[in-house]
Design a protein around this motif. Sequence first.
Motif, PDB file in Angstrom:
ATOM      1  N   GLY A   1       0.865  -0.824  -3.501  1.00 27.68           N
ATOM      2  CA  GLY A   1       1.012   0.534  -3.993  1.00 27.68           C
ATOM      3  C   GLY A   1       2.355   0.650  -4.693  1.00 27.68           C
ATOM      4  O   GLY A   1       3.152  -0.296  -4.692  1.00 27.68           O
TER       5      GLY A   1
ATOM      6  N   ARG B   1       1.107   6.020  -6.419  1.00 26.68           N
ATOM      7  CA  ARG B   1      -0.193   5.525  -6.881  1.00 26.68           C
ATOM      8  C   ARG B   1      -0.499   4.192  -6.194  1.00 26.68           C
ATOM      9  O   ARG B   1       0.364   3.624  -5.540  1.00 26.68           O
ATOM     10  CB  ARG B   1      -0.209   5.386  -8.409  1.00 26.68           C
ATOM     11  CG  ARG B   1      -0.132   6.735  -9.122  1.00 26.68           C
ATOM     12  CD  ARG B   1      -0.274   6.631 -10.617  1.00 26.68           C
ATOM     13  NE  ARG B   1      -0.178   7.948 -11.247  1.00 26.68           N
ATOM     14  CZ  ARG B   1      -0.202   8.151 -12.564  1.00 26.68           C
ATOM     15  NH1 ARG B   1      -0.310   7.117 -13.398  1.00 26.68           N
ATOM     16  NH2 ARG B   1      -0.109   9.375 -13.058  1.00 26.68           N
ATOM     17  N   THR B   2      -1.729   3.726  -6.358  1.00 29.39           N
ATOM     18  CA  THR B   2      -2.146   2.544  -5.600  1.00 29.39           C
ATOM     19  C   THR B   2      -3.124   1.688  -6.389  1.00 29.39           C
ATOM     20  O   THR B   2      -3.793   2.170  -7.313  1.00 29.39           O
ATOM     21  CB  THR B   2      -2.809   2.982  -4.275  1.00 29.39           C
ATOM     22  OG1 THR B   2      -3.180   1.825  -3.528  1.00 29.39           O
ATOM     23  CG2 THR B   2      -4.058   3.815  -4.520  1.00 29.39           C
TER      24      THR B   2
ATOM     25  N   GLY C   1       0.845  -1.193   0.000  1.00 28.89           N
ATOM     26  CA  GLY C   1       0.000   0.000   0.000  1.00 28.89           C
ATOM     27  C   GLY C   1       0.880   1.242   0.000  1.00 28.89           C
ATOM     28  O   GLY C   1       2.083   1.180   0.279  1.00 28.89           O
ATOM     29  N   THR C   2       0.305   2.393  -0.298  1.00 32.19           N
ATOM     30  CA  THR C   2       1.115   3.620  -0.273  1.00 32.19           C
ATOM     31  C   THR C   2       1.428   4.045   1.157  1.00 32.19           C
ATOM     32  O   THR C   2       2.332   4.853   1.378  1.00 32.19           O
ATOM     33  CB  THR C   2       0.419   4.770  -1.023  1.00 32.19           C
ATOM     34  OG1 THR C   2      -0.917   4.917  -0.544  1.00 32.19           O
ATOM     35  CG2 THR C   2       0.401   4.512  -2.522  1.00 32.19           C
TER      36      THR C   2
ATOM     37  N   ALA D   1      -3.257   8.831  -5.308  1.00 35.66           N
ATOM     38  CA  ALA D   1      -4.044   7.633  -5.007  1.00 35.66           C
ATOM     39  C   ALA D   1      -5.350   7.604  -5.790  1.00 35.66           C
ATOM     40  O   ALA D   1      -5.828   6.532  -6.186  1.00 35.66           O
ATOM     41  CB  ALA D   1      -4.327   7.557  -3.505  1.00 35.66           C
TER      42      ALA D   1
END
Length: 363
Positions: free
Chosen positions: A230, A216-217, A89-90, A191
């Motif tokens: 992400g 980005r994700t 994930g970010t 995102a």
Amino acid sequence: MKWKEQMLHLRAYQPGKSIEDVKKLYGLKEIIKLASNENSYGYSPYVDDALNNLDVSYTIYPDGNASTLRTATASLLHLDEKQLIFSNGTDELVQIISRAMLEPGRNTVMASPTFPQYKHAAIMEGAETREVALTNGFHDLDNMLKAMDVNTAIVWICNPNNPTGCYIPEMEIRHFLERVPSDVLVVLDEAYFDYVTQSYDSLSFIQEFPNLIIMRTFSKIYGLASFRVGYGISSPAIIQTLEPIRLPFNTNVLGQIAATAALSDQEFVARCRVRNTVELEKYYAFCDENNLSYFPSQGNFILINFGRDADEVAEWLLAKGLIVRSGKSLGFPTSVRITIGREDQNEQVRSALKELMTEEIAK
């Protein structure tokens, strides 16, 4: 115990009530969750096809380089594979960047309110956080520049911003990037980029501004929030510097496979974007009809000001099986953030809100 002093003042992330929790609490059978900006249309059927035809061994560590996903992402975005870093994930990427650059004596600049993990990560590293108030829901880029000094290491730009959904156009971003000192890393968090209908090619900035990284994700429009994948896009030099901080096997095998499959279905992404825009317009009309103020959004959510305690509004909806996010914890104490769901879900939310406002008038 020798805890870091700053850690003692942090709170763990508090997720909203789960669907099962709400069912038990209110004795409900059906719940609509529109609190976390997930994709209510799910994910591409290509993902199920890929996961149902696996040929992997779960006893072997995943590919630490995420090679297949890396190649697919680079191909789609027309990038060099060395320009990518993948993360859990970010959220993890925010931690990686902060760990690489922040320490006591340094500071980081961000909008307020915005995605809270920027501040959280900075505090963990003992750095000073400098928050610049939004202007009508938008980043105040001029005052963010003024907040920087020789000790500034990172500036965070969430575009579209969470929780307002406001989107900074290309020329304003460019003018900002041109004025940021070259030794300050600009993190452009995109995102919600895939929901934007007025987007520009922000990736072209990477070549022009070597102090830029874009995040980005796969958790939003791709609908893969539970897989936690992400990624960041920057120059090979920045990526190479960040890589040693990344945990060796931070993206798991299922996440890599699901994300790769999702990337190959851009028609699904386009359909979700169109549907989201159509449903957003219905919320705008609803707000205009009922004299409710809101921020025009380029994300898959809308922040609506009800002029009363946000927790009360969210709790009232919760009792009806509608999970939304109170704006009180987001910096907007009289507003509620609602994820844009499917047409039928949005109609139920607006119907409930109309009932709430009718009750208020009756009082």
